[in-house]
Design a protein around this motif. Sequence first.
Motif, PDB file in Angstrom:
ATOM      1  N   GLU A 197     -92.691  62.564  28.139  1.00 43.03           N
ATOM      2  CA  GLU A 197     -93.935  61.256  28.567  1.00 43.03           C
ATOM      3  C   GLU A 197     -95.082  61.190  27.297  1.00 43.03           C
ATOM      4  OE1 GLU A 197     -95.931  58.791  30.807  1.00 43.03           O
ATOM      5  OE2 GLU A 197     -94.232  59.624  31.502  1.00 43.03           O
ATOM      6  N   ARG A 221     -92.643  58.718  25.850  1.00 42.71           N
ATOM      7  CA  ARG A 221     -92.037  57.797  26.118  1.00 42.71           C
ATOM      8  C   ARG A 221     -92.611  56.335  25.639  1.00 42.71           C
ATOM      9  NH1 ARG A 221     -90.089  60.289  32.319  1.00 42.71           N
ATOM     10  NH2 ARG A 221     -88.270  59.592  31.276  1.00 42.71           N
ATOM     11  N   GLN A 222     -93.976  56.599  26.211  1.00 41.63           N
ATOM     12  CA  GLN A 222     -95.516  56.095  25.705  1.00 41.63           C
ATOM     13  C   GLN A 222     -94.995  55.468  23.689  1.00 41.63           C
ATOM     14  OE1 GLN A 222     -97.142  54.725  27.852  1.00 41.63           O
ATOM     15  NE2 GLN A 222     -96.100  55.608  29.150  1.00 41.63           N
ATOM     16  N   LYS A 275     -92.642  52.825  23.998  1.00 48.40           N
ATOM     17  CA  LYS A 275     -93.124  51.515  24.434  1.00 48.40           C
ATOM     18  C   LYS A 275     -94.149  50.503  23.753  1.00 48.40           C
ATOM     19  CE  LYS A 275     -94.293  51.644  28.402  1.00 48.40           C
ATOM     20  NZ  LYS A 275     -94.929  51.203  30.142  1.00 48.40           N
ATOM     21  N   ASN A 305     -93.031  47.478  21.730  1.00 48.04           N
ATOM     22  CA  ASN A 305     -94.193  46.308  22.470  1.00 48.04           C
ATOM     23  C   ASN A 305     -94.629  45.178  20.876  1.00 48.04           C
ATOM     24  OD1 ASN A 305     -93.903  46.495  25.315  1.00 48.04           O
ATOM     25  ND2 ASN A 305     -95.634  47.772  24.853  1.00 48.04           N
ATOM     26  N   GLN A 326     -89.331  44.240  28.099  1.00 44.38           N
ATOM     27  CA  GLN A 326     -89.882  45.609  28.466  1.00 44.38           C
ATOM     28  C   GLN A 326     -88.797  46.589  29.531  1.00 44.38           C
ATOM     29  OE1 GLN A 326     -93.852  43.892  28.475  1.00 44.38           O
ATOM     30  NE2 GLN A 326     -94.953  44.705  26.967  1.00 44.38           N
ATOM     31  N   MET A 327     -88.526  45.700  30.668  1.00 45.56           N
ATOM     32  CA  MET A 327     -88.573  46.539  31.686  1.00 45.56           C
ATOM     33  C   MET A 327     -86.773  46.883  31.228  1.00 45.56           C
ATOM     34  SD  MET A 327     -87.758  44.167  35.468  1.00 45.56           S
ATOM     35  CE  MET A 327     -89.176  44.380  35.513  1.00 45.56           C
ATOM     36  N   ALA A 357     -87.647  50.243  29.792  1.00 48.71           N
ATOM     37  CA  ALA A 357     -88.288  50.811  31.299  1.00 48.71           C
ATOM     38  C   ALA A 357     -86.730  51.877  31.765  1.00 48.71           C
ATOM     39  CB  ALA A 357     -88.963  50.535  32.020  1.00 48.71           C
ATOM     40  N   THR A 358     -85.827  50.971  32.321  1.00 51.42           N
ATOM     41  CA  THR A 358     -84.652  51.214  32.072  1.00 51.42           C
ATOM     42  C   THR A 358     -84.018  52.331  32.079  1.00 51.42           C
ATOM     43  OG1 THR A 358     -84.635  49.188  33.556  1.00 51.42           O
ATOM     44  CG2 THR A 358     -83.106  50.791  34.055  1.00 51.42           C
ATOM     45  N   GLU A 368     -87.060  55.692  33.210  1.00 52.83           N
ATOM     46  CA  GLU A 368     -88.796  55.649  32.677  1.00 52.83           C
ATOM     47  C   GLU A 368     -89.393  55.419  34.573  1.00 52.83           C
ATOM     48  OE1 GLU A 368     -93.189  53.965  31.399  1.00 52.83           O
ATOM     49  OE2 GLU A 368     -91.312  53.340  31.184  1.00 52.83           O
ATOM     50  N   LYS A 369     -89.930  56.875  34.818  1.00 53.95           N
ATOM     51  CA  LYS A 369     -90.089  57.087  36.306  1.00 53.95           C
ATOM     52  C   LYS A 369     -91.391  57.521  36.168  1.00 53.95           C
ATOM     53  CE  LYS A 369     -87.462  60.461  36.858  1.00 53.95           C
ATOM     54  NZ  LYS A 369     -86.179  61.984  37.391  1.00 53.95           N
TER      55      LYS A 369
END
Length: 817
Positions: A418, A421-422, A425, A429, A450-451, A454-455, A459-460
């Motif tokens: 996690e 992942r952050q 992101k 960004n 961005q979406m 995440a895909t 990302e869940k």
Amino acid sequence: MPISEVLLITFTLLLTAMIAANLCRHIAIPYTVVLVLLGIGINLAEQFLLVANHLQQFHLTPDVVLFIFLPALIFESALSLDARALLKNLIAIIILAIPGMLISALLVGLGLNWSMNINLIVALIFGALISATDPVAVVAIFKELGVSKRLMILVEGESLFNDATAIVLFNIMLSFVVAGEMLPSDILPAITQFLTVFLGGIVVGSIIGLIMSELMVRLYDGDQGVPVILSMVMAYFSFILAEHYFHVSGVMAVLTAAICLNATSLIRLSHNTIRMVRDSWEIIVLTCNSLLFILIGLSVDIFTLLSHWNLILWAVIAVAMARAFSVYLLTPLTTYVFNLPKISLGERHIMWWGGLKGGLAIAVVLSIPDSLPEKQLLIELTLGVVLVSLLLNASTIKILIHWLKLDHLSSEEEAELEQNRQQIKISVNHVLNNFSKKHLLGDQLHASVQMAIATNLKEKPIKLSPDQRLEQVHLQTLQAEKEELAFLHEIGLINYYTFISFIEVLKNDKERNAQIAFSIKFVRPKKNFLTRIETTILQFLGHYDRLLVWLMKYQNLRFSNRIQYDIAGILMAHNALKAIESCDFKLSDEKLSTVKKLYKSRLSRRQKRLKDFSALYPEFYQSYEYLLFQQVALIYALKQLETNFEAAKISSKVYNQLRKKLHYALKQLPKIKTVISSKRKHQWMSKAPLFAGLPQKMLETLAQKTEYVNFLPDDIVFNEHDKGHSLYILVNGHVDVYKENEAGEVIHLIELHEGSFIGEHALLMNSRRSATIKAKTYVTLLRLTAAEVLKMSKTAPELEIRLREVDLQRQVTNLKQ
């Protein structure tokens, strides 16, 4: 075959291998397995190929494997081994690699003797060559699958050690076959020969490794190609000299040489050069693996093997059962007897199923003399077992790892996932926002990208517990510290020794739970492998008067490393605090405050250590700090010069002139010594009870024979029961005195301060130290050998009288005891 045709076929096979490597990204089959299948396919299709006649001559031979592929593959694996993890599991690895392999060879031999009615010694030859887990196959598969670190070190370490055992045992058994018999009286000479060959390889590898490592450092002038080439020379020199000229284990020689390079040479090279050496060896290994596994496939006549399927099946069963004995019985027994960390049942399943066979077994079996009637049978059995191992075991081991849930993430790893992942992101960004500010990316498109990211990251929404969020903070701060550490090493502020010392600290910190790691209470770290080596060297150098000069040099080096360590620690703590302030961890203020307090406490502790050191040794500290940052400035200037040259901002003439000047300036940096700004030596001598009141001239004469010796906190000056040969006067700092009581417990007696006289019992012939002296702070001692005092007493009656008083006092003490 002409060299042009050899090169053409070699590079054609490499091209084919690279195409296969790309194919492996889309299928769930390991790269090495695809290469073997590719080799088999080429072998089957030979009659339709224009180069068929040439390919028939292009096959695997013992010399090709042993003298071209094996040195490179062993060297790279040993070079990349984690020394800390290896030592932690060394006993289990050695048990599996030597006794385990010997037992396995015996069981395989007995199995073949019973099932096929083969001569026992011939069956034992097969047992010897097939029982070793081939490092070529194991390392390639395990690196590709990314198994856990401990499992990797167990299997890789075992495979590196036991192939040496296999080759030595094979040669011994082969000599019995050539002789025509094996008598009970031959067993002891065989054991002696085994140990001689095995240990002889270590000796040859150590000598070549140390010589070549020192040569590498002396020839290195910033050119990264020099260490790469010399490391290649080291790998092949050690193997060829050991095997061909000294007739000892070439594998152990290469393994030892690589460890020497890691320990003595790489630590003195730049960060970029170390990376260049490792990257180069990865390319060499990729090349060797690609060719080797295709050649294994080319060596297989699939129809001949099918005609011996029943015999091969018996051999596979015998090998599997013998391997199971080592893994399932010997391994848990070893962990129990030596009180080692347990190896889980799932890990043992992987160790058993992952005991792959490869090119080494084929090379060894092909080296059997043609005079042995069973040679062809042994070749077919070996090829069959190797093929089953690669096609069945290697291709299904990933499934087994998944079925055993060894690839499942722990709660800490989920937090790490996690966190990363952050981080991704945030980085994405940042880039997208820059484009948006320049009106190159609209809001709608920004959101769509961005979406998509995440895909792609799958990302869940993960609901993290407070403990997992704390673990996120733990991992983020460790990453910040590691990044700062890498930067400091890259710019030359810290050497490789300090770098790996801190890497080990960070590894230990990562292995601990965040709740424990963020405990404010300071816990002194346990001695690790590096500190144990330091202690051993220190005690050895301090034990002999003639090594005093080397002791002083070694302590100067340790003082320098300690300054680097604390400077790096301060900067790393600052970077960790910065990471805590800049990220939103969604953690309670109370817990976040606790983490901040921890890093602030580390920061203040390191700052205090540095301040105390500079107060004790101001001249040394100021000189070293000046030279250190001058070195950093020069290295940083070199890096900027390289960057500008690569960007074509300066011409090659300007670049070469500036580069030479900067390298020359680096070489001209002087070495510094620990300077003691205190009273003169004879003034310290007069403070000691033994020498107080002696004539000034005598004190000055004795003072000329003394040397200042420095110790770091927790260093042992000498141990109880050591042979006494020197006296000490405590000039700076404090030391603790410990003594063992009748119950065997070590008790603290007293703390000694500046001006204390230590070790007067060394004046007595053959005396032993009556207590252990340990540095509590940074310590400077004035050291005088007992031999010099006794020599002076022969011409100084007053000193002789005082020595007799010391002797009498000692006798009275002994009578009271």
